[in-house]
Motif scaffolding. Sequence first.
Motif, PDB file in Angstrom:
ATOM      1  N   ARG A   5       0.819  -1.223   0.000  1.00 45.49           N
ATOM      2  CA  ARG A   5       0.000   0.000   0.000  1.00 45.49           C
ATOM      3  C   ARG A   5       0.852   1.271   0.000  1.00 45.49           C
ATOM      4  O   ARG A   5       0.540   2.240   0.679  1.00 45.49           O
ATOM      5  CB  ARG A   5      -0.978  -0.021   1.162  1.00 45.49           C
ATOM      6  N   ALA A   6       1.909   1.243  -0.766  1.00 47.39           N
ATOM      7  CA  ALA A   6       2.792   2.407  -0.866  1.00 47.39           C
ATOM      8  C   ALA A   6       2.256   3.357  -1.927  1.00 47.39           C
ATOM      9  O   ALA A   6       1.896   2.938  -3.020  1.00 47.39           O
ATOM     10  CB  ALA A   6       4.205   1.977  -1.220  1.00 47.39           C
ATOM     11  N   THR A   7       2.195   4.618  -1.592  1.00 49.99           N
ATOM     12  CA  THR A   7       1.800   5.643  -2.557  1.00 49.99           C
ATOM     13  C   THR A   7       3.005   6.468  -3.003  1.00 49.99           C
ATOM     14  O   THR A   7       2.911   7.249  -3.929  1.00 49.99           O
ATOM     15  CB  THR A   7       0.738   6.581  -1.951  1.00 49.99           C
ATOM     16  N   SER A   8       4.122   6.301  -2.312  1.00 49.90           N
ATOM     17  CA  SER A   8       5.344   7.000  -2.696  1.00 49.90           C
ATOM     18  C   SER A   8       6.544   6.219  -2.181  1.00 49.90           C
ATOM     19  O   SER A   8       6.412   5.386  -1.279  1.00 49.90           O
ATOM     20  CB  SER A   8       5.372   8.422  -2.132  1.00 49.90           C
ATOM     21  N   PHE A  26       9.364   3.760   1.962  1.00 54.29           N
ATOM     22  CA  PHE A  26       8.025   3.859   1.406  1.00 54.29           C
ATOM     23  C   PHE A  26       7.168   4.745   2.299  1.00 54.29           C
ATOM     24  O   PHE A  26       7.239   4.655   3.528  1.00 54.29           O
ATOM     25  CB  PHE A  26       7.387   2.470   1.300  1.00 54.29           C
ATOM     26  N   ASN A  27       6.355   5.595   1.693  1.00 50.33           N
ATOM     27  CA  ASN A  27       5.400   6.460   2.389  1.00 50.33           C
ATOM     28  C   ASN A  27       6.039   7.319   3.474  1.00 50.33           C
ATOM     29  O   ASN A  27       5.399   7.641   4.466  1.00 50.33           O
ATOM     30  CB  ASN A  27       4.256   5.634   2.993  1.00 50.33           C
ATOM     31  N   SER A  28       7.278   7.684   3.302  1.00 49.93           N
ATOM     32  CA  SER A  28       7.942   8.522   4.297  1.00 49.93           C
ATOM     33  C   SER A  28       7.969   9.968   3.823  1.00 49.93           C
ATOM     34  O   SER A  28       7.837  10.250   2.636  1.00 49.93           O
ATOM     35  CB  SER A  28       9.369   8.027   4.549  1.00 49.93           C
ATOM     36  N   ALA A  29       8.124  10.872   4.775  1.00 47.04           N
ATOM     37  CA  ALA A  29       8.234  12.288   4.420  1.00 47.04           C
ATOM     38  C   ALA A  29       9.573  12.494   3.712  1.00 47.04           C
ATOM     39  O   ALA A  29      10.605  12.015   4.175  1.00 47.04           O
ATOM     40  CB  ALA A  29       8.156  13.143   5.676  1.00 47.04           C
ATOM     41  N   PRO A  30       9.578  13.208   2.588  1.00 46.30           N
ATOM     42  CA  PRO A  30      10.833  13.416   1.866  1.00 46.30           C
ATOM     43  C   PRO A  30      11.738  14.418   2.590  1.00 46.30           C
ATOM     44  O   PRO A  30      11.246  15.317   3.268  1.00 46.30           O
ATOM     45  CB  PRO A  30      10.380  13.977   0.526  1.00 46.30           C
ATOM     46  N   PRO A  31      13.048  14.262   2.463  1.00 43.80           N
ATOM     47  CA  PRO A  31      13.965  15.259   3.015  1.00 43.80           C
ATOM     48  C   PRO A  31      13.673  16.631   2.397  1.00 43.80           C
ATOM     49  O   PRO A  31      13.142  16.720   1.284  1.00 43.80           O
ATOM     50  CB  PRO A  31      15.353  14.763   2.598  1.00 43.80           C
ATOM     51  N   GLY A  32      14.032  17.674   3.094  1.00 41.48           N
ATOM     52  CA  GLY A  32      13.740  19.029   2.650  1.00 41.48           C
ATOM     53  C   GLY A  32      14.344  19.413   1.314  1.00 41.48           C
ATOM     54  O   GLY A  32      13.799  20.244   0.603  1.00 41.48           O
ATOM     55  N   VAL A  35      13.692  16.611  -4.642  1.00 37.19           N
ATOM     56  CA  VAL A  35      12.989  17.051  -5.834  1.00 37.19           C
ATOM     57  C   VAL A  35      12.046  15.909  -6.189  1.00 37.19           C
ATOM     58  O   VAL A  35      12.490  14.812  -6.516  1.00 37.19           O
ATOM     59  CB  VAL A  35      13.971  17.348  -6.994  1.00 37.19           C
ATOM     60  N   LEU A  36      10.761  16.165  -6.069  1.00 39.39           N
ATOM     61  CA  LEU A  36       9.755  15.134  -6.317  1.00 39.39           C
ATOM     62  C   LEU A  36       9.240  15.243  -7.742  1.00 39.39           C
ATOM     63  O   LEU A  36       8.792  16.307  -8.163  1.00 39.39           O
ATOM     64  CB  LEU A  36       8.592  15.282  -5.334  1.00 39.39           C
ATOM     65  N   VAL A  37       9.330  14.138  -8.481  1.00 37.38           N
ATOM     66  CA  VAL A  37       8.822  14.101  -9.849  1.00 37.38           C
ATOM     67  C   VAL A  37       8.008  12.826 -10.020  1.00 37.38           C
ATOM     68  O   VAL A  37       8.315  11.794  -9.416  1.00 37.38           O
ATOM     69  CB  VAL A  37       9.957  14.164 -10.901  1.00 37.38           C
ATOM     70  N   PRO A  38       6.963  12.890 -10.829  1.00 36.78           N
ATOM     71  CA  PRO A  38       6.153  11.682 -11.042  1.00 36.78           C
ATOM     72  C   PRO A  38       6.888  10.679 -11.923  1.00 36.78           C
ATOM     73  O   PRO A  38       7.685  11.047 -12.780  1.00 36.78           O
ATOM     74  CB  PRO A  38       4.903  12.213 -11.737  1.00 36.78           C
ATOM     75  N   LEU A  39       6.604   9.404 -11.686  1.00 35.85           N
ATOM     76  CA  LEU A  39       7.094   8.346 -12.561  1.00 35.85           C
ATOM     77  C   LEU A  39       6.054   8.141 -13.655  1.00 35.85           C
ATOM     78  O   LEU A  39       4.850   8.197 -13.410  1.00 35.85           O
ATOM     79  CB  LEU A  39       7.310   7.055 -11.778  1.00 35.85           C
ATOM     80  N   ILE A  40       6.530   7.903 -14.852  1.00 36.37           N
ATOM     81  CA  ILE A  40       5.657   7.756 -16.014  1.00 36.37           C
ATOM     82  C   ILE A  40       5.763   6.316 -16.509  1.00 36.37           C
ATOM     83  O   ILE A  40       6.854   5.752 -16.565  1.00 36.37           O
ATOM     84  CB  ILE A  40       6.082   8.733 -17.127  1.00 36.37           C
ATOM     85  N   ILE A  41       4.643   5.745 -16.881  1.00 42.44           N
ATOM     86  CA  ILE A  41       4.619   4.405 -17.463  1.00 42.44           C
ATOM     87  C   ILE A  41       4.510   4.547 -18.977  1.00 42.44           C
ATOM     88  O   ILE A  41       3.662   5.268 -19.485  1.00 42.44           O
ATOM     89  CB  ILE A  41       3.423   3.579 -16.937  1.00 42.44           C
ATOM     90  N   ASN A  42       5.368   3.861 -19.685  1.00 44.30           N
ATOM     91  CA  ASN A  42       5.333   3.797 -21.143  1.00 44.30           C
ATOM     92  C   ASN A  42       4.436   2.607 -21.485  1.00 44.30           C
ATOM     93  O   ASN A  42       4.811   1.461 -21.245  1.00 44.30           O
ATOM     94  CB  ASN A  42       6.757   3.599 -21.677  1.00 44.30           C
TER      95      ASN A  42
END
Length: 180
Positions: A5-8, A26-32, A35-42
């Motif tokens: 059930r990981a969303t990130s 998984f599901n942890s707060a990102p370090p300050g 740089v968060l970018v979405p993963l894309i599925i081909n």
Amino acid sequence: PSLIRATSFSYCLVDMDSNSSSSLEFNSAPPGDSVLVPLIINRRNEVFYYVELTGITINGEQVPIPASAYQIGQDGRGGIVVDSGTTITLLPDEVYNSVRDTFVKYAQALPPTSGYAEGIFKLDACYDLSSNPTDGYPTMSLDFSGGKTLPLRPANYLFRVDTSGKHCLAFTVATLPMSI
């Protein structure tokens, strides 16, 4: 990720010379400084995860590369694959040449040396850093969709190829129908 059930997730890779371990969370707060970018599925090649790179900047200059060079084509070819097992960034020939030429233009203060080749990797922008210079390194960043920018340290874009101090630009020509 769905099984837990990981969303990130975040994957922190430590430097090659580090005594620390890399981490996967998984599901942890990102370090300050993340740089968060979405993963894309081909949809034509669902094996890999892609990111939407929009450009590469060196010393404040956007490397002249057409946007289409970073995109997944209708045939499923192209795009930028995320692969933590690939040490060198692989780019199409014309993209690599622009990155290398722009980098070399701004790396004039670094002492050049001969190229390096091993296996499929042929690195031609190499420098003798045995004197441990503290300046003269160009700034480099990766630009992503949404105006997000990931600045790179010299250790992220110069690859040490031997123990004598030879370092090479950690980019080369891709022989695959995608960038990594």
